[in-house]
Scaffold this active site. Structure first.
Site, PDB file in Angstrom:
ATOM      1  N   ASP A  67      32.495  34.297  34.569  1.00 39.08           N
ATOM      2  CA  ASP A  67      33.566  33.484  33.988  1.00 39.08           C
ATOM      3  C   ASP A  67      34.934  33.866  34.536  1.00 39.08           C
ATOM      4  O   ASP A  67      35.100  34.902  35.193  1.00 39.08           O
ATOM      5  CB  ASP A  67      33.546  33.583  32.451  1.00 39.08           C
ATOM      6  CG  ASP A  67      33.386  35.018  31.944  1.00 39.08           C
ATOM      7  OD1 ASP A  67      33.709  35.955  32.702  1.00 39.08           O
ATOM      8  OD2 ASP A  67      32.951  35.189  30.798  1.00 39.08           O
ATOM      9  N   HIS A 138      28.965  35.727  21.571  1.00 34.25           N
ATOM     10  CA  HIS A 138      29.069  34.941  22.816  1.00 34.25           C
ATOM     11  C   HIS A 138      28.531  35.730  24.000  1.00 34.25           C
ATOM     12  O   HIS A 138      28.515  36.960  24.007  1.00 34.25           O
ATOM     13  CB  HIS A 138      30.498  34.420  23.051  1.00 34.25           C
ATOM     14  CG  HIS A 138      31.488  35.416  23.555  1.00 34.25           C
ATOM     15  ND1 HIS A 138      32.840  35.187  23.533  1.00 34.25           N
ATOM     16  CD2 HIS A 138      31.337  36.650  24.110  1.00 34.25           C
ATOM     17  CE1 HIS A 138      33.457  36.216  24.048  1.00 34.25           C
ATOM     18  NE2 HIS A 138      32.579  37.122  24.401  1.00 34.25           N
ATOM     19  N   GLU A 143      30.581  30.163  23.527  1.00 35.11           N
ATOM     20  CA  GLU A 143      30.975  30.533  22.170  1.00 35.11           C
ATOM     21  C   GLU A 143      30.037  29.895  21.142  1.00 35.11           C
ATOM     22  O   GLU A 143      29.426  28.853  21.429  1.00 35.11           O
ATOM     23  CB  GLU A 143      32.418  30.042  21.917  1.00 35.11           C
ATOM     24  CG  GLU A 143      33.456  30.597  22.898  1.00 35.11           C
ATOM     25  CD  GLU A 143      33.872  32.035  22.600  1.00 35.11           C
ATOM     26  OE1 GLU A 143      33.177  32.727  21.832  1.00 35.11           O
ATOM     27  OE2 GLU A 143      34.896  32.480  23.147  1.00 35.11           O
TER      28      GLU A 143
HETATM   29  P1  PGA Z   1      33.839  43.647  25.954  1.00 30.01           P
HETATM   30  O1  PGA Z   1      33.588  42.076  25.962  1.00 30.01           O
HETATM   31  O2  PGA Z   1      32.918  44.215  26.973  1.00 30.01           O
HETATM   32  O3  PGA Z   1      35.272  43.798  26.333  1.00 30.01           O
HETATM   33  O4  PGA Z   1      33.529  44.113  24.572  1.00 30.01           O
HETATM   34  C1  PGA Z   1      32.299  41.606  25.947  1.00 30.01           C
HETATM   35  C2  PGA Z   1      32.329  40.092  25.874  1.00 30.01           C
HETATM   36  O5  PGA Z   1      33.264  39.540  25.273  1.00 30.01           O
HETATM   37  O6  PGA Z   1      31.412  39.463  26.420  1.00 30.01           O
END
Ligand code: PGA
Length: 245
Positions: A67, A138, A143
């Site tokens: 993404d 997510h 989402e």
């Molecule tokens: P993080 O994010 O590794 O910063 O906890 C994970 C995500 O949002 O997929």
């Protein structure tokens, strides 16, 4: 599904990097799906160490990132393009043309997203997809929703995600509100999937995911339970609310 519970963040990162390294050594032109966020940083550091000290060779490796924030240019220090160069690509011998990342500046989004999925397909498909997980379940920026989009697409970020990601920005109102993300189908097409979860903040979502034996688009990561080759690597804090271990 294979579940690995490691002592802490460092052990989780080492386990993940070891699996990556084994796969790359077995297939030097491995196609990797890569993730950003806080969780994979330690895995990338360990991969860099393996490149420097154990001759792990990225020269034929192909990557596709999950993404990118919409509207951010690759030179913006908050963009995921920038993150990937800072945290991995600048430190290993990957060919820059083999490292694919969604372009937050794309204008004809629909055509662009289709092209991204086609590029993945043309490369032979993703062999190993790395994923973090949001506190709301997510994966990528897929989402929680009534319906999930199959292919790469542009999406609105939820308030939960904006809040969670605001720690990387000066304030929540600086977090972009849209992103380009691989779809749930793009992710599920990967031959192997590795999901990482670390820390107390992820204990609730991991319990929801693993205790209930349910699949719902309201917890996008639960769709992974339908995949035939998923590894979940987590640390003891993230696993602290699991039952029946
Ligand atoms: P993080 O994010 O590794 O910063 O906890 C994970 C995500 O949002 O997929």
């Amino acid at each position: 599904m294979q579940l690995f519970i490691e002592k802490d963040y460092s052990a989780m990162s080492k386990k993940a990097a070891q699996i990556f390294a084994d796969e790359i050594r077995q297939k030097p032109n491995l196609v990797l799906g890569l993730a950003t966020g806080g969780t994979p940083v330690g895995t990338y550091q360990e991969l860099i160490r393996k490149h420097n000290e154990e001759s792990l060779d990225f020269s034929k490796v192909v990557t596709f990132n999950l993404d990118e924030y919409y509207g951010l240019t690759p030179d913006n220090s908050q963009s995921y393009n920038y993150y990937m160069f800072e945290n991995l690509f600048n430190h290993v011998n990957i060919q820059k043309e083999n490292a694919h990342m969604p372009d937050g500046r794309a204008s004809d989004i629909k055509t662009y997203c289709k092209k991204y999925d086609n590029q993945i397909e043309k490369s032979g498909g993703i062999d190993l997809q790395l994923l973090g997980i949001g506190v709301n379940g997510h994966i990528g920026f897929n989402e929680p929703a009534e319906e999930l989009v199959v292919g790469t697409h542009i999406t609105d970020l939820t308030q939960d995600t904006i809040k969670a990601n605001s720690r990387f920005f000066d304030s929540a109102d600086q977090v972009p509100t849209k992103a380009i993300t691989m779809g749930i189908g793009s992710i599920m097409k990967a031959k192997k999937i590795m999901l990482l979860a670390s820390g107390k903040g992820k204990a609730e979502i991991m319990a929801k995911l693993l205790n209930n034996n349910l699949v719902t688009t309201k917890t996008p990561a639960s769709l992974l339970m339908l995949h035939q080759n998923v590894m979940i690597i987590m640390d003891e804090e993230a696993a602290s609310k699991l039952k029946n271990l």
